[in-house]
Design a protein around this motif. Structure first.
Motif, PDB file in Angstrom:
ATOM      1  N   HIS A 242       3.783   4.684  12.988  1.00 58.22           N
ATOM      2  CA  HIS A 242       4.703   4.828  11.867  1.00 58.22           C
ATOM      3  C   HIS A 242       6.135   4.423  12.176  1.00 58.22           C
ATOM      4  O   HIS A 242       6.778   3.797  11.363  1.00 58.22           O
ATOM      5  CB  HIS A 242       4.686   6.266  11.336  1.00 58.22           C
TER       6      HIS A 242
ATOM      7  N   ASP B 219      -2.563  11.882   7.361  1.00 60.11           N
ATOM      8  CA  ASP B 219      -2.020  10.721   6.666  1.00 60.11           C
ATOM      9  C   ASP B 219      -2.864  10.486   5.423  1.00 60.11           C
ATOM     10  O   ASP B 219      -4.083  10.425   5.503  1.00 60.11           O
ATOM     11  CB  ASP B 219      -2.079   9.492   7.578  1.00 60.11           C
TER      12      ASP B 219
ATOM     13  N   HIS C  41      -3.517   7.952   3.619  1.00 61.04           N
ATOM     14  CA  HIS C  41      -4.331   6.732   3.484  1.00 61.04           C
ATOM     15  C   HIS C  41      -5.572   6.730   4.353  1.00 61.04           C
ATOM     16  O   HIS C  41      -6.234   5.705   4.513  1.00 61.04           O
ATOM     17  CB  HIS C  41      -3.466   5.495   3.706  1.00 61.04           C
TER      18      HIS C  41
ATOM     19  N   CYS D  50      -1.421  -0.746   6.036  1.00 64.10           N
ATOM     20  CA  CYS D  50      -2.852  -0.449   6.173  1.00 64.10           C
ATOM     21  C   CYS D  50      -3.635  -0.903   4.949  1.00 64.10           C
ATOM     22  O   CYS D  50      -4.858  -0.897   4.961  1.00 64.10           O
ATOM     23  CB  CYS D  50      -3.060   1.039   6.441  1.00 64.10           C
TER      24      CYS D  50
ATOM     25  N   CYS E 292       6.413  -0.752   5.316  1.00 61.84           N
ATOM     26  CA  CYS E 292       5.619   0.003   4.337  1.00 61.84           C
ATOM     27  C   CYS E 292       6.344   1.304   4.035  1.00 61.84           C
ATOM     28  O   CYS E 292       6.367   1.749   2.889  1.00 61.84           O
ATOM     29  CB  CYS E 292       4.227   0.285   4.867  1.00 61.84           C
ATOM     30  N   LEU E 293       6.891   1.951   5.077  1.00 60.51           N
ATOM     31  CA  LEU E 293       7.665   3.163   4.803  1.00 60.51           C
ATOM     32  C   LEU E 293       9.042   3.150   5.457  1.00 60.51           C
ATOM     33  O   LEU E 293       9.792   4.115   5.308  1.00 60.51           O
ATOM     34  CB  LEU E 293       6.888   4.435   5.165  1.00 60.51           C
TER      35      LEU E 293
ATOM     36  N   ASN F  88       1.320  -0.061  -0.314  1.00 61.35           N
ATOM     37  CA  ASN F  88       0.621   0.768  -1.302  1.00 61.35           C
ATOM     38  C   ASN F  88       1.525   1.671  -2.131  1.00 61.35           C
ATOM     39  O   ASN F  88       1.061   2.330  -3.043  1.00 61.35           O
ATOM     40  CB  ASN F  88      -0.415   1.618  -0.577  1.00 61.35           C
TER      41      ASN F  88
ATOM     42  N   ARG G 110      11.176   4.147  -0.892  1.00 60.51           N
ATOM     43  CA  ARG G 110      10.086   4.063   0.086  1.00 60.51           C
ATOM     44  C   ARG G 110      10.381   3.012   1.157  1.00 60.51           C
ATOM     45  O   ARG G 110      10.128   3.197   2.335  1.00 60.51           O
ATOM     46  CB  ARG G 110       8.777   3.738  -0.647  1.00 60.51           C
TER      47      ARG G 110
HETATM   48  S1  SF4 Z   1       0.653   3.741   4.208  1.00 64.87           S
HETATM   49 FE1  SF4 Z   1       2.136   2.592   5.366  1.00 64.87          FE
HETATM   50  S2  SF4 Z   1       3.081   4.166   6.629  1.00 64.87           S
HETATM   51 FE2  SF4 Z   1       1.172   5.035   5.903  1.00 64.87          FE
HETATM   52  S3  SF4 Z   1      -0.339   4.530   7.489  1.00 64.87           S
HETATM   53 FE3  SF4 Z   1      -0.392   2.890   5.981  1.00 64.87          FE
HETATM   54  S4  SF4 Z   1       0.977   1.348   6.802  1.00 64.87           S
HETATM   55 FE4  SF4 Z   1       1.453   3.243   7.840  1.00 64.87          FE
END
Ligand code: SF4
Lengths: 196, 470
Positions: B69, B134, B136, B351, B414-415, B433, B439
């Motif tokens: 992350h 997490d 996802h 991801c 992504c974050l 996502n 974000r």
């Molecule tokens: S959503 Fe983004 S921050 Fe969360 S595991 Fe997937 S790639 Fe990493």
């Protein structure tokens, strides 16, 4: 785990739907390795202006919200990331009860693990609570987990539903891990039966 | 075989039943967990809890960790500048050492986003229960696993007991019949579904994706679909295992030694004929066009050839308010054509869409073109192995020649927990996502799209309908 039986507190109304955990506690505060001290970062991006000063317009920053411990919001509260930092921040800030028409599953679950009570009510009932909070100064609500009722000083009394197991754990502040380990023999038996 | 005594069951019900350690009226079920994935952001407090209670990790061998992350995606040989990030990454390494857990560290070529490396290394298998701190984690459901995200208290619970206390969710079938049109990808499919069911349509459910359009997807595309289940409110989304699944996993490092007998067991998993879901919704693949989100949650999405909606297009007062504040944040007024929206940044990664097929799709678009002068575009592979594979195929050269930035594996923008982030007001086409406020950086504006759409937008400088790309 912290116990919760009954709580009376000042209500702050947050007229927003889909409040996500990225808003509740933005990622720049997820790097800490402690469970405590997240309260001061709660809703950071909404609570601060671009120059870093406090935004007086933000719901929680208004003078009448000082000391609030009951949060009233719209549907799908706590959606998004699974970060338990979100309930940690709410709890550390002083919230004990969160009321909304619906909660995201992971967030809902995380609340109970941290001695906070999330209460689901119908959209109509939540509308009514928003109206009451607007109508009365220093509007307070009392959440009673023993008989699952929510009440105010203006003759409101509604019941809410909590799954009995969660109710019992929260009332007694039971440690989930300890509870599960009472069945350790069954885990061992499961592993023996499934080892290939 | 289902009989009167054994009624037909769904994939979910079989997995649930197979993992019950203890069930009793009036309490949550103790469910066995086969695989626990761990990363740096949601685990430190759980390990600390174990230490305070003097509890061991029950099954270190069923636990796998990596840092993803907040790692930098620049040169790995340089020290990590952010001291708090470094502390978190070091803490994970120390915890894994202390509790004897396999850990893919930054210099390991197998390091990567936890949801990319689980399947890639063959840890993720059909029939398993898989959890991770997490949301996802739903990605792994693509293999016919019951996989869902958990909070840190639950991470501690799994470490200590290899089980979780769970309330049985209901089942929701999302069936997509027919064939996707050319240029329409798994990302478009799942964004379309979220737009239809809305961001809380799946709350309280475990989703099973079925139908011809789903069966036709590759494993990587199935992962893209299951990954975003949580954006529709469902903690878990799954797809029944089939030959596509078995072929993908065959030969991967951690699959069962006796692979053929494992496959025989996995063949028993798909939903029985006549099994009932609590709810079923049907969609037509042919109705789906490339999708672009315009708002601040993934359900606020339209087709690329549509216009941004106005608050007055909604009837419900809460939805009007949500749309108005989303438009304001996004710097839009409503009514703009999607293809007129100009971009500052492009992010291909996460991801959801940073596996090799995603990078190939982006490279196919980028080949022989140049990134628009006013766009900064970056590509962040999902894992070290994806990066190696892409370089072996020469994709890195295609991207670099076109002017994309080619990075090391991680979650990245992504974050935006690491240095990769948007500045206030910057507008980004992203294959990730979540388009939540802030974000990708405070004040940043995110539009979610497929890898091909993102690559085309980087080159054109604005969104284009990939179906018209030449
Ligand atoms: S959503 Fe983004 S921050 Fe969360 S595991 Fe997937 S790639 Fe990493």
């Amino acid at each position: 785990m912290k116990a919760f039986t009954k709580h009376t507190g000042l209500v702050v109304a947050m007229d927003r739907a889909n409040v996500d955990t990225d808003q509740i506690i933005p990622k720049q505060f997820l790097k800490r390795i402690e469970r405590t001290g997240f309260g001061e970062f709660l809703f950071w991006d909404w609570a601060k202006l671009d120059d870093g000063s406090t935004d007086p317009e933000f719901e929680l920053n208004r003078p009448e919200a000082a000391g609030a411990s009951v949060l009233l919001a719209r549907r799908n509260f706590g959606c998004g990331s699974s970060r338990e930092h979100a309930p940690w921040a709410l709890e550390d800030y002083g919230f004990r009860v969160i009321i909304a028409p619906s909660f995201a599953d992971i967030f809902y679950n995380n609340c109970f693990k941290n001695g906070m009570l999330p209460i689901r009510l119908s959209e109509e009932m939540v509308d009514d609570l928003f109206a009451r909070a607007a109508q009365h100064d220093s509007y307070q609500l009392t959440a009673n987990l023993e008989d699952c009722t929510l009440s105010d000083a203006h003759s409101l009394s509604v019941s809410f539903e909590v799954e009995p197991f969660r109710q019992n754990c929260l009332l007694n502040g039971l440690d989930d891990i300890g509870l599960t380990l009472e069945h350790e023999d069954k885990i061992t038996a499961y592993e023996a039966a499934h080892s290939k | 075989m289902p009989t009167a005594a054994n009624p037909p069951r769904t994939l979910f019900e079989k997995l649930w039943d197979n993992h019950i350690v203890y069930a009793e009226e009036g309490r949550q079920t103790i469910l066995y967990i086969d695989l626990h994935l761990v990363h740096e952001v949601t685990s430190a407090q759980a390990f600390e809890g174990l230490r305070l209670a003097n509890r061991p990790v029950r099954c270190p061998a069923k636990t796998v960790a990596t840092a993803d992350h907040n790692i930098p995606t620049t040169d790995r040989s340089l020290p990590i500048v952010d001291v708090i990030s470094k502390l978190q990454i070091d803490t994970l390494r120390n915890n894994c050492q202390q509790f004897d857990i396999t850990h893919y560290d930054l210099n390991d070529p197998r390091q990567g986003i936890v949801h990319v490396i689980g399947p890639e290394l063959g840890y993720t298998q059909p029939g398993m229960t898989i959890v991770c701190g997490d949301s996802h984690t739903s990605t792994h459901g693509a293999f016919g696993a019951l996989a869902f995200g958990i909070g840190t208290s639950e991470v501690e619970h799994v470490l200590a007991t290899q089980t979780l206390l769970q309330v049985k969710p209901q089942t929701l079938e999302l069936r997509v019949d027919g064939t996707l049109r050319p240029g329409v990808t798994a990302k478009d499919l799942v964004l379309y579904l979220i737009g239809k069911i809305t961001t809380d349509g799946g709350t309280g459910y475990c989703v099973e994706y079925t139908g011809e359009a789903i069966r036709a997807l590759s494993m990587e595309n199935r992962m893209t679909v299951c990954n975003m289940s949580i954006e529709g409110g469902a903690r878990a989304g799954m797809i029944a295992p089939d030959e596509t699944t078995f072929e993908y996993l065959r030969g991967r490092q951690f699959v069962p030694k006796d692979y053929e007998s494992a496959v025989e067991r996995w063949r028993q998993l798909p939903t029985d004929d006549n099994a009932k879901y609590d709810k079923s919704l049907k969609f037509q693949a042919a109705d789906i066009a490339p999708q672009v989100t315009w708002g601040t949650n993934p359900g606020l999405v339209v087709s690329v050839n549509d216009c941004v909606p106005k608050p007055s297009d909604y009837s419900d007062a809460t939805e009007q308010k949500t749309a108005a504040s989303a438009l304001e944040y996004m710097g839009l007024t409503g009514g703009e054509r999607i293809t007129d929206i100009q971009l500052d940044r492009v992010f291909i990664g996460s991801c959801t869409n940073a596996r090799i097929e995603d990078l190939r799709a982006a490279a196919d678009i980028a080949r022989g073109h140049k990134v628009s002068e006013h766009v900064q575009a970056m590509i962040v592979p999902g894992s070290g192995l994806v990066k190696q594979q892409a370089e072996a195929e020469g994709l890195d050269r295609v991207f670099k020649e076109a002017g994309f930035d080619w990075r090391e594996a991680g979650c990245s923008m992504c974050l935006a927990m690491n240095p990769d982030k948007l500045s206030p007001g910057e507008r980004c086409a992203s294959t990730s996502n979540r388009n939540f406020e802030g974000r990708q950086g405070k004040g940043g504006r995110t539009h979610l799209v497929s890898p091909a759409m993102a690559a085309a937008a980087a080159i054109a400088g604005h969104f284009v309908d990939i179906r018209d790309w030449k």
